[in-house]
Write an enzyme that holds these catalytic residues in place. Structure first.
Site, PDB file in Angstrom:
ATOM      1  CB  CYS A 257      16.049 -20.658  -5.017  1.00 34.89           C
ATOM      2  SG  CYS A 257      16.659 -20.430  -3.561  1.00 34.89           S
ATOM      3  CB  THR A 258      21.078 -22.069  -6.621  1.00 39.19           C
ATOM      4  OG1 THR A 258      21.550 -20.797  -5.926  1.00 39.19           O
ATOM      5  CG2 THR A 258      21.728 -21.572  -7.870  1.00 39.19           C
TER       6      THR A 258
ATOM      7  CE1 TYR B  33      23.776 -11.733   0.409  1.00 38.93           C
ATOM      8  CE2 TYR B  33      23.892 -12.235  -2.555  1.00 38.93           C
ATOM      9  CZ  TYR B  33      24.300 -11.839  -1.264  1.00 38.93           C
ATOM     10  OH  TYR B  33      25.563 -12.039  -1.191  1.00 38.93           O
ATOM     11  N   GLY B  34      17.296 -13.656  -0.429  1.00 34.99           N
ATOM     12  CA  GLY B  34      15.531 -13.515  -1.186  1.00 34.99           C
ATOM     13  C   GLY B  34      14.674 -12.584  -0.174  1.00 34.99           C
TER      14      GLY B  34
ATOM     15  CG  ASP C   8      24.000 -19.511  -3.616  1.00 34.45           C
ATOM     16  OD1 ASP C   8      22.574 -18.095  -3.682  1.00 34.45           O
ATOM     17  OD2 ASP C   8      23.674 -19.612  -2.455  1.00 34.45           O
TER      18      ASP C   8
ATOM     19  CG  ASN D 280      17.553 -18.822  -9.777  1.00 32.72           C
ATOM     20  OD1 ASN D 280      17.221 -18.785 -10.402  1.00 32.72           O
ATOM     21  ND2 ASN D 280      18.439 -19.580  -8.981  1.00 32.72           N
ATOM     22  CB  THR D 281      17.996 -13.971  -4.480  1.00 32.74           C
ATOM     23  OG1 THR D 281      17.191 -14.998  -3.938  1.00 32.74           O
ATOM     24  CG2 THR D 281      17.508 -12.500  -4.100  1.00 32.74           C
TER      25      THR D 281
HETATM   26  N1  DGL Z   1      20.430 -18.965  -3.637  1.00 34.82           N
HETATM   27  C1  DGL Z   1      19.178 -18.162  -3.566  1.00 34.82           C
HETATM   28  C2  DGL Z   1      18.636 -18.139  -4.992  1.00 34.82           C
HETATM   29  O1  DGL Z   1      19.230 -18.798  -6.117  1.00 34.82           O
HETATM   30  C3  DGL Z   1      19.357 -17.272  -2.655  1.00 34.82           C
HETATM   31  C4  DGL Z   1      18.186 -17.824  -2.142  1.00 34.82           C
HETATM   32  C5  DGL Z   1      17.970 -16.611  -1.015  1.00 34.82           C
HETATM   33  O2  DGL Z   1      19.485 -16.284  -0.028  1.00 34.82           O
HETATM   34  O3  DGL Z   1      17.778 -16.089  -0.435  1.00 34.82           O
HETATM   35  O4  DGL Z   1      18.345 -16.855  -4.444  1.00 34.82           O
END
Ligand code: DGL
Length: 271
Positions: free
Chosen positions: A184-185, A42-43, A10, A74-75
């Site tokens: 989002c996890t 990452y989003g 992640d 998820n991203t």
């Molecule tokens: N935990 C992530 C997700 O499920 C990413 C969140 C991020 O880094 O913006 O999207």
């Protein structure tokens, strides 16, 4: 039978919500977790950047001799999974498809709320998978990017998190949305706050349990489950991060029942 570990990654601590379910569902498996603490979030990043980061992490995990990889983000599942599947021949699974399936099973009104990062919401990927499971569903999405930083800062039960949640989520209350996907996890870490503000009539969906189930199925199909017990004195769960491990350890130890003392920093840019 394959004793090698499963890789999980992640952008930060969020994937621990998936790891927790994986450990519950696959108690004989070893895991290597990577949290990209140096490059989170990452989003808000482009598809190219998230794909480059994900590729480096997959190469790192392969250097740790993993037999399969769970993209616990998820991203990255939305932006990079299709490319990773083309480029690597290790079995891969993401969180979006299982999340869509779980939501399709739960909704009665067919109107599903989705909260996640900007990239996940605008990618339309949940809508695409949901159509496969239940074509009559409708999604209302809301990007909640600040939740990621709040969780990374460890502000789990905090008035600031509650206030931000009110701004993001209270709009779902007076609609016929009966199911809200935590897309989002990071979000299941603040599930109590989200539930309180969304209202008890809305069923929250955490894609992690369905992800763990589909990972088990994938391992069964490929005949690479580990069928002997793991011993308590070995490092069955290993943790790596791309920045100082201290903040990671603090949050991981609050969230996971297993003690996390062995998180190590690694230079993922080398891969
Ligand atoms: N935990 C992530 C997700 O499920 C990413 C969140 C991020 O880094 O913006 O999207």
């Amino acid at each position: 039978m394959d004793k090698r570990p499963i890789g999980v990654f992640d952008s930060g601590v969020g994937g621990l919500t998936v790891l927790k379910e994986l450990i519950r569902c696959l108690p004989r498996e070893r895991f290597v977790y990577f949290g990209d603490m140096a490059r989170t979030p990452y989003g808000s990043k482009s598809k190219e950047t998230v794909t480059r980061y994900s590729r480096q992490i997959v190469r790192f995990l392969l250097s740790e001799d993993v037999k399969a990889i769970v993209v616990a983000c998820n991203t990255a599942s939305a932006m990079a999974l299709d490319t990773l599947e083309k480029e690597f021949d290790v079995p891969l699974t993401g969180v979006v498809k299982p999340g869509a399936k779980a939501a399709a099973d739960v909704t009665k009104t067919g109107h599903i709320g989705l909260i996640g990062t900007e990239s996940t919401i605008t990618s339309g990927i949940y809508e695409n998978y949901l159509k496969d499971y239940r074509p009559d569903t409708r999604i209302t999405g809301k990007a909640c990017p600040l939740f990621v930083s709040l969780v990374e800062e460890g502000l789990i039960e905090d008035p600031v998190t509650a206030e931000i949640a009110r701004r993001y989520i209270s709009g779902f209350r007076d609609t016929d949305v009966d199911t809200l996907i935590m897309g989002c996890t990071h979000f299941p870490m603040i599930e109590d706050t989200i539930q309180r503000i969304a209202g008890e009539h809305i069923k929250l969906v955490n894609p992690a349990s369905e992800t763990a189930r589909s990972t088990r199925e994938m391992l069964e199909e490929k005949d690479i489950l580990n069928d002997t017990d793991i011993s308590l004195d070995e490092e069955a769960y290993r943790f790596f991060v791309s920045d100082s491990p201290e903040r990671f350890k603090k949050i991981a130890n609050i969230f996971l029942p297993q003690s996390v003392s062995n998180a190590r920093q690694t230079d993922v840019e080398r891969f």
